[in-house]
Design a protein around this motif. Structure first.
Motif, PDB file in Angstrom:
ATOM      1  N   SER A  22       0.821  -1.235   0.000  1.00 57.46           N
ATOM      2  CA  SER A  22       0.000   0.000   0.000  1.00 57.46           C
ATOM      3  C   SER A  22       0.846   1.273   0.000  1.00 57.46           C
ATOM      4  O   SER A  22       0.297   2.370  -0.031  1.00 57.46           O
ATOM      5  N   ALA A  28       7.826  -0.971  -2.864  1.00 54.81           N
ATOM      6  CA  ALA A  28       7.718  -2.431  -2.838  1.00 54.81           C
ATOM      7  C   ALA A  28       7.624  -3.025  -4.243  1.00 54.81           C
ATOM      8  O   ALA A  28       7.345  -4.208  -4.403  1.00 54.81           O
ATOM      9  N   GLY A 149      13.298  -0.253   3.075  1.00 55.92           N
ATOM     10  CA  GLY A 149      13.908  -1.522   2.685  1.00 55.92           C
ATOM     11  C   GLY A 149      15.317  -1.406   2.124  1.00 55.92           C
ATOM     12  O   GLY A 149      15.876  -2.391   1.644  1.00 55.92           O
ATOM     13  N   ILE A 153      16.295  -6.142   5.884  1.00 55.42           N
ATOM     14  CA  ILE A 153      14.932  -6.697   5.928  1.00 55.42           C
ATOM     15  C   ILE A 153      14.483  -6.742   7.388  1.00 55.42           C
ATOM     16  O   ILE A 153      15.163  -7.336   8.236  1.00 55.42           O
ATOM     17  N   ILE A 154      13.362  -6.115   7.675  1.00 52.64           N
ATOM     18  CA  ILE A 154      12.812  -6.124   9.031  1.00 52.64           C
ATOM     19  C   ILE A 154      12.063  -7.444   9.208  1.00 52.64           C
ATOM     20  O   ILE A 154      11.180  -7.771   8.392  1.00 52.64           O
TER      21      ILE A 154
HETATM   22  C1  LIG Z   1      -5.725   4.351   1.479  1.00 53.08           C
HETATM   23  C2  LIG Z   1      -4.335   4.592   2.009  1.00 53.08           C
HETATM   24  C3  LIG Z   1      -4.185   5.287   3.201  1.00 53.08           C
HETATM   25  C4  LIG Z   1      -2.895   5.547   3.702  1.00 53.08           C
HETATM   26  N1  LIG Z   1      -2.761   6.230   4.887  1.00 53.08           N
HETATM   27  C5  LIG Z   1      -1.537   6.497   5.363  1.00 53.08           C
HETATM   28  C6  LIG Z   1      -1.387   7.231   6.584  1.00 53.08           C
HETATM   29  O1  LIG Z   1      -2.352   7.614   7.237  1.00 53.08           O
HETATM   30  N2  LIG Z   1      -0.110   7.476   7.014  1.00 53.08           N
HETATM   31  C7  LIG Z   1       0.979   7.050   6.319  1.00 53.08           C
HETATM   32  O2  LIG Z   1       2.106   7.313   6.739  1.00 53.08           O
HETATM   33  N3  LIG Z   1       0.856   6.330   5.161  1.00 53.08           N
HETATM   34  C8  LIG Z   1      -0.366   6.036   4.680  1.00 53.08           C
HETATM   35  N4  LIG Z   1      -0.488   5.320   3.508  1.00 53.08           N
HETATM   36  C9  LIG Z   1       0.695   4.790   2.831  1.00 53.08           C
HETATM   37  C10 LIG Z   1       1.001   3.305   3.201  1.00 53.08           C
HETATM   38  O3  LIG Z   1      -0.139   2.617   3.609  1.00 53.08           O
HETATM   39  C11 LIG Z   1       2.025   3.234   4.297  1.00 53.08           C
HETATM   40  O4  LIG Z   1       3.206   3.759   3.793  1.00 53.08           O
HETATM   41  C12 LIG Z   1       2.281   1.820   4.849  1.00 53.08           C
HETATM   42  O5  LIG Z   1       3.101   1.984   5.996  1.00 53.08           O
HETATM   43  C13 LIG Z   1       2.946   0.867   3.880  1.00 53.08           C
HETATM   44  O6  LIG Z   1       2.901  -0.445   4.433  1.00 53.08           O
HETATM   45  P1  LIG Z   1       2.836  -1.734   3.502  1.00 53.08           P
HETATM   46  O7  LIG Z   1       2.825  -2.944   4.374  1.00 53.08           O
HETATM   47  O8  LIG Z   1       1.714  -1.631   2.546  1.00 53.08           O
HETATM   48  O9  LIG Z   1       4.236  -1.624   2.779  1.00 53.08           O
HETATM   49  P2  LIG Z   1       4.636  -1.853   1.239  1.00 53.08           P
HETATM   50  O10 LIG Z   1       3.901  -0.911   0.363  1.00 53.08           O
HETATM   51  O11 LIG Z   1       4.573  -3.289   0.904  1.00 53.08           O
HETATM   52  O12 LIG Z   1       6.163  -1.405   1.330  1.00 53.08           O
HETATM   53  C14 LIG Z   1       6.500  -0.077   1.649  1.00 53.08           C
HETATM   54  C15 LIG Z   1       8.031   0.036   1.759  1.00 53.08           C
HETATM   55  O13 LIG Z   1       8.478  -0.754   2.851  1.00 53.08           O
HETATM   56  C16 LIG Z   1       9.445  -1.700   2.406  1.00 53.08           C
HETATM   57  N5  LIG Z   1       9.259  -2.912   3.202  1.00 53.08           N
HETATM   58  C17 LIG Z   1       8.150  -3.682   3.282  1.00 53.08           C
HETATM   59  N6  LIG Z   1       8.363  -4.717   4.109  1.00 53.08           N
HETATM   60  C18 LIG Z   1       9.636  -4.604   4.563  1.00 53.08           C
HETATM   61  C19 LIG Z   1      10.466  -5.380   5.433  1.00 53.08           C
HETATM   62  N7  LIG Z   1      10.024  -6.520   6.007  1.00 53.08           N
HETATM   63  N8  LIG Z   1      11.725  -4.959   5.677  1.00 53.08           N
HETATM   64  C20 LIG Z   1      12.201  -3.821   5.097  1.00 53.08           C
HETATM   65  N9  LIG Z   1      11.484  -3.062   4.252  1.00 53.08           N
HETATM   66  C21 LIG Z   1      10.214  -3.442   3.995  1.00 53.08           C
HETATM   67  C22 LIG Z   1       9.166  -1.900   0.933  1.00 53.08           C
HETATM   68  O14 LIG Z   1      10.320  -2.339   0.235  1.00 53.08           O
HETATM   69  C23 LIG Z   1       8.753  -0.485   0.532  1.00 53.08           C
HETATM   70  O15 LIG Z   1       9.889   0.321   0.298  1.00 53.08           O
HETATM   71  C24 LIG Z   1      -1.756   5.073   2.988  1.00 53.08           C
HETATM   72  C25 LIG Z   1      -1.921   4.361   1.786  1.00 53.08           C
HETATM   73  C26 LIG Z   1      -3.190   4.111   1.307  1.00 53.08           C
HETATM   74  C27 LIG Z   1      -3.332   3.328   0.029  1.00 53.08           C
END
Ligand SMILES: Cc1cc2nc3c(=O)[nH]c(=O)nc-3n(C[C@H](O)[C@H](O)[C@H](O)COP(=O)(O)OP(=O)(O)OC[C@H]3O[C@@H](n4cnc5c(N)ncnc54)[C@H](O)[C@@H]3O)c2cc1C
Length: 199
Positions: A22, A28, A149, A153-154
């Motif tokens: 997301s 990602a 990332g 890797i966390i």
């Molecule tokens: C509808 C919507 C609402 C949102 N609201 C907010 C909000 O209120 N506040 C906010 O800050 N963001 C928000 N976001 C953005 C997003 O949801 C956040 O950034 C969220 O923290 C990403 O988490 P994810 O699990 O989807 O990560 P991903 O999208 O899968 O990855 C995000 C990043 O983290 C890295 N990553 C993932 N897993 C690991 C791991 N295990 N180790 C190291 N690196 C890793 C990936 O490589 C990438 O660079 C929103 C997005 C959407 C679509």
């Protein structure tokens, strides 16, 4: 995870970790090819300590599940991105996600006691510690938080939990200007745990 990183490092294969997908910066997405590390099966809540108010989770536990698990024990996990039903905790750490409760409790980096990471060389490191007074060495948790990332890797996270505030009603207030609105922030945060402003 460590073996994958050692192999990738040896053969110079790019690795892109992925959580809930997301993230709005597209971090990602494996733009450089190589290995896309989907951590989806690392989804266990390992331990909740009610008395000491902390929770140990694997990387890909959904943020909403962490919030609900804390609530089940009468506690609050204060990390609260609006995508909590789609994102996972390691993604929150890697983007240092903010959210509804950030004004009162801070961003994701502020919710972490301890992080386990696997370095690009395949070493497993534990950063931070489950202490309030932790002033030893560099603040490596803050370095990893928001690093998308790029630094490792966390794999495991120890999260701080808070006392759950009593359920209070939501309300919408309209102000004539920004200056008038901010005068209420301190009083509101003493009672409530979330605040959003629309201009
Ligand atoms: C509808 C919507 C609402 C949102 N609201 C907010 C909000 O209120 N506040 C906010 O800050 N963001 C928000 N976001 C953005 C997003 O949801 C956040 O950034 C969220 O923290 C990403 O988490 P994810 O699990 O989807 O990560 P991903 O999208 O899968 O990855 C995000 C990043 O983290 C890295 N990553 C993932 N897993 C690991 C791991 N295990 N180790 C190291 N690196 C890793 C990936 O490589 C990438 O660079 C929103 C997005 C959407 C679509």
């Amino acid at each position: 995870m460590a073996e994958i990183m050692k192999l990738a490092n040896k053969h110079l294969i790019p690795v892109t970790p992925r959580g809930g997908g997301s993230g709005l910066a597209g971090g990602a997405v494996a733009l450089k090819g190589g290995i896309l590390l989907d951590l989806v099966r690392m989804n266990r809540i390992i331990h909740v300590d009610i008395a000491a108010k902390y929770m140990i989770v694997e990387a890909a536990v959904r943020t909403l599940d962490i919030q609900n698990e804390a609530k089940r024990h009468g506690l609050l996990y204060a990390g609260d991105p609006c995508s909590s039903d789609d994102c996972v905790i390691a993604g929150n750490v890697a983007t240092n996600a903010g959210g509804n409760k950030a004004v009162k409790y801070g961003v994701t980096a502020d919710q972490i006691y301890e992080l386990e990471i696997v370095t690009p060389q395949g070493k497993i490191l534990t950063l931070g510690g489950r202490l309030k007074k932790n002033s030893t060495g560099y603040s490596l948790i803050k370095l990893i938080a928001g690093s998308e990332g790029t630094l490792g890797i966390i794999t495991k996270i120890t999260l701080k939990l808070q006392k759950l505030a009593p359920l209070l009603p939501n309300f919408l207030a309209i102000f004539p200007n920004l200056a008038a609105a901010v005068t209420l922030v301190e009083a509101l945060l003493a009672e409530k745990n979330a605040l959003e402003m629309f201009c």
